[in-house]
Design a protein around this motif. Structure first.
Motif, mmCIF file in Angstrom:
data_model
loop_
_atom_site.group_PDB
_atom_site.id
_atom_site.type_symbol
_atom_site.label_atom_id
_atom_site.label_comp_id
_atom_site.label_asym_id
_atom_site.label_seq_id
_atom_site.Cartn_x
_atom_site.Cartn_y
_atom_site.Cartn_z
ATOM 1 N N MET A 270 44.888 31.382 50.087
ATOM 2 C CA MET A 270 44.437 29.873 50.693
ATOM 3 C C MET A 270 43.265 29.881 51.153
ATOM 4 O O MET A 270 42.604 29.121 51.888
ATOM 5 C CB MET A 270 45.538 30.086 52.187
ATOM 6 C CG MET A 270 46.989 29.875 51.835
ATOM 7 S SD MET A 270 47.222 28.408 50.739
ATOM 8 C CE MET A 270 46.826 27.419 51.732
ATOM 9 N N ALA A 271 42.497 31.252 51.173
ATOM 10 C CA ALA A 271 40.962 31.209 51.239
ATOM 11 C C ALA A 271 40.140 30.079 50.646
ATOM 12 O O ALA A 271 40.589 29.596 49.493
ATOM 13 C CB ALA A 271 40.287 32.579 51.053
ATOM 14 N N PRO A 272 39.026 29.668 51.263
ATOM 15 C CA PRO A 272 38.235 28.666 50.414
ATOM 16 C C PRO A 272 37.446 29.168 49.452
ATOM 17 O O PRO A 272 37.256 30.479 49.222
ATOM 18 C CB PRO A 272 37.002 28.334 51.442
ATOM 19 C CG PRO A 272 37.163 29.275 52.537
ATOM 20 C CD PRO A 272 38.513 30.032 52.316
ATOM 21 N N ALA B 30 38.959 38.149 50.422
ATOM 22 C CA ALA B 30 39.309 39.650 51.056
ATOM 23 C C ALA B 30 39.311 39.618 52.559
ATOM 24 O O ALA B 30 39.995 40.227 53.181
ATOM 25 C CB ALA B 30 38.296 40.445 50.356
ATOM 26 N N ALA B 31 38.496 38.769 53.034
ATOM 27 C CA ALA B 31 38.286 38.509 54.706
ATOM 28 C C ALA B 31 39.733 38.068 55.188
ATOM 29 O O ALA B 31 40.255 38.448 56.227
ATOM 30 C CB ALA B 31 37.208 37.969 55.009
ATOM 31 N N SER B 32 40.187 37.209 54.433
ATOM 32 C CA SER B 32 41.390 36.530 54.908
ATOM 33 C C SER B 32 42.606 37.272 54.801
ATOM 34 O O SER B 32 43.399 37.691 55.506
ATOM 35 C CB SER B 32 41.865 35.357 54.209
ATOM 36 O OG SER B 32 40.965 34.246 54.265
ATOM 37 N N LEU B 33 42.551 38.107 53.599
ATOM 38 C CA LEU B 33 43.715 39.267 53.418
ATOM 39 C C LEU B 33 43.799 40.093 54.436
ATOM 40 O O LEU B 33 44.745 40.582 54.958
ATOM 41 C CB LEU B 33 43.338 39.833 51.887
ATOM 42 C CG LEU B 33 44.319 40.735 51.419
ATOM 43 C CD1 LEU B 33 44.597 40.855 49.836
ATOM 44 C CD2 LEU B 33 43.932 42.168 52.059
ATOM 45 N N MET B 34 42.523 40.602 55.016
ATOM 46 C CA MET B 34 42.279 41.742 55.820
ATOM 47 C C MET B 34 42.718 41.314 57.159
ATOM 48 O O MET B 34 43.397 42.201 58.051
ATOM 49 C CB MET B 34 40.849 42.458 55.570
ATOM 50 C CG MET B 34 40.663 43.183 54.213
ATOM 51 S SD MET B 34 39.127 43.533 54.069
ATOM 52 C CE MET B 34 38.779 44.865 55.181
ATOM 53 N N LEU B 35 42.435 40.136 57.486
ATOM 54 C CA LEU B 35 42.776 39.486 58.742
ATOM 55 C C LEU B 35 44.175 39.431 59.075
ATOM 56 O O LEU B 35 44.617 39.504 59.970
ATOM 57 C CB LEU B 35 41.869 38.218 59.017
ATOM 58 C CG LEU B 35 40.489 38.771 59.548
ATOM 59 C CD1 LEU B 35 39.542 37.236 59.651
ATOM 60 C CD2 LEU B 35 40.289 39.357 60.794
ATOM 61 N N ALA B 36 44.858 39.032 57.969
ATOM 62 C CA ALA B 36 46.261 38.514 57.775
ATOM 63 C C ALA B 36 46.816 40.158 57.795
ATOM 64 O O ALA B 36 47.912 40.169 58.870
ATOM 65 C CB ALA B 36 46.805 38.161 56.435
ATOM 66 N N ALA B 37 46.456 41.153 57.255
ATOM 67 C CA ALA B 37 46.924 42.313 57.467
ATOM 68 C C ALA B 37 47.026 42.891 58.808
ATOM 69 O O ALA B 37 48.024 43.156 59.464
ATOM 70 C CB ALA B 37 46.415 43.304 56.546
ATOM 71 N N HIS B 38 45.816 42.682 59.548
ATOM 72 C CA HIS B 38 45.613 43.217 60.811
ATOM 73 C C HIS B 38 46.636 42.472 61.938
ATOM 74 O O HIS B 38 47.355 42.922 62.729
ATOM 75 C CB HIS B 38 44.058 43.030 61.165
ATOM 76 C CG HIS B 38 43.966 43.361 62.628
ATOM 77 N ND1 HIS B 38 44.152 44.621 63.245
ATOM 78 C CD2 HIS B 38 43.602 42.569 63.797
ATOM 79 C CE1 HIS B 38 44.007 44.530 64.715
ATOM 80 N NE2 HIS B 38 43.508 43.506 65.041
ATOM 81 N N SER B 39 46.695 41.188 61.443
ATOM 82 C CA SER B 39 47.818 40.345 62.510
ATOM 83 C C SER B 39 49.138 40.741 62.235
ATOM 84 O O SER B 39 49.980 40.604 63.099
ATOM 85 C CB SER B 39 47.462 39.033 62.306
ATOM 86 O OG SER B 39 48.230 38.496 60.847
#
Length: 186
Positions: free
Chosen positions: A35-37, A116-125
């Motif tokens: 879903m990232a831009p 990658a940033a979206s993936l990593m933030l989702a993982a953290h959440s």
């Protein structure tokens, strides 16, 4: 977890427990990356999810010592162990010709960075940890994972449940040091 809280509290995790990542969580994390831009919505990113221990060990070997680390006093890549020990390693790749190339600027790195940033933030959440690894032998990792030559590997992301909570991130620079309004130095 609320978005700004996830951004504030996410840390690079390099030590993982043996606990496997649930399929549902992995799918949610990959969906966040999807879903990232991206430049002109071209969605150039591609991902290879690696869970096979022998493959992860070999990827780890291919991310070993590099002059970037040895000149800073490290004997090896600090994230090398994470690549072998994490339950999941995600190779974040780009189909470069499916992204912008305007005025000499290629946008595939930006596109994959957003994903990658979206993936990593989702993982953290979702209670998982990760770290972005950018130093590895791209040609050999690509061959190992059967990645076609026209695909570029931008980074490797070890992913799993943290074995320990990393120490606090060093203080960030204050906004006054990094923000300029209207013109530089104003």
């Amino acid at each position: 977890m609320e978005t700004l809280e996830a951004i504030r509290t996410r840390k690079s995790v390099r030590r993982f427990s043996d606990r496997p990542v649930e399929v549902e969580k992995l799918q949610s994390i990959l969906e966040a990356a999807r879903m990232a831009p991206s430049w002109a919505n071209m969605q150039c990113w591609r991902f290879v999810v690696v869970q096979e221990p022998a493959l992860k060990r070999r990827i780890s070997e291919l991310s070993g010592a590099d002059s970037v680390f040895t000149t800073k006093g490290y004997k090896s890549n600090p994230s090398q162990r994470a690549l072998a020990d994490a339950p999941v390693v995600i190779a974040a790749c780009a189909e470069c010709n499916q992204s912008g190339d305007t005025r000499g600027q290629q946008y595939y790195m930006t596109d994959v960075g957003f994903a990658a940033a979206s993936l990593m933030l989702a993982a953290h959440s979702l209670g998982l940890g990760s770290v972005f690894v950018g130093i590895f032998d791209e040609k050999q990792v690509g061959s190992l994972l059967g990645i076609p030559a026209y695909i570029s590997i931008v980074g490797l992301i070890p992913l799993g449940y943290p074995q320990e909570i990393p120490e606090s991130v060093p203080l960030r620079k204050p906004l006054s040091e990094i923000i300029h309004y209207e013109k530089w130095g104003a």
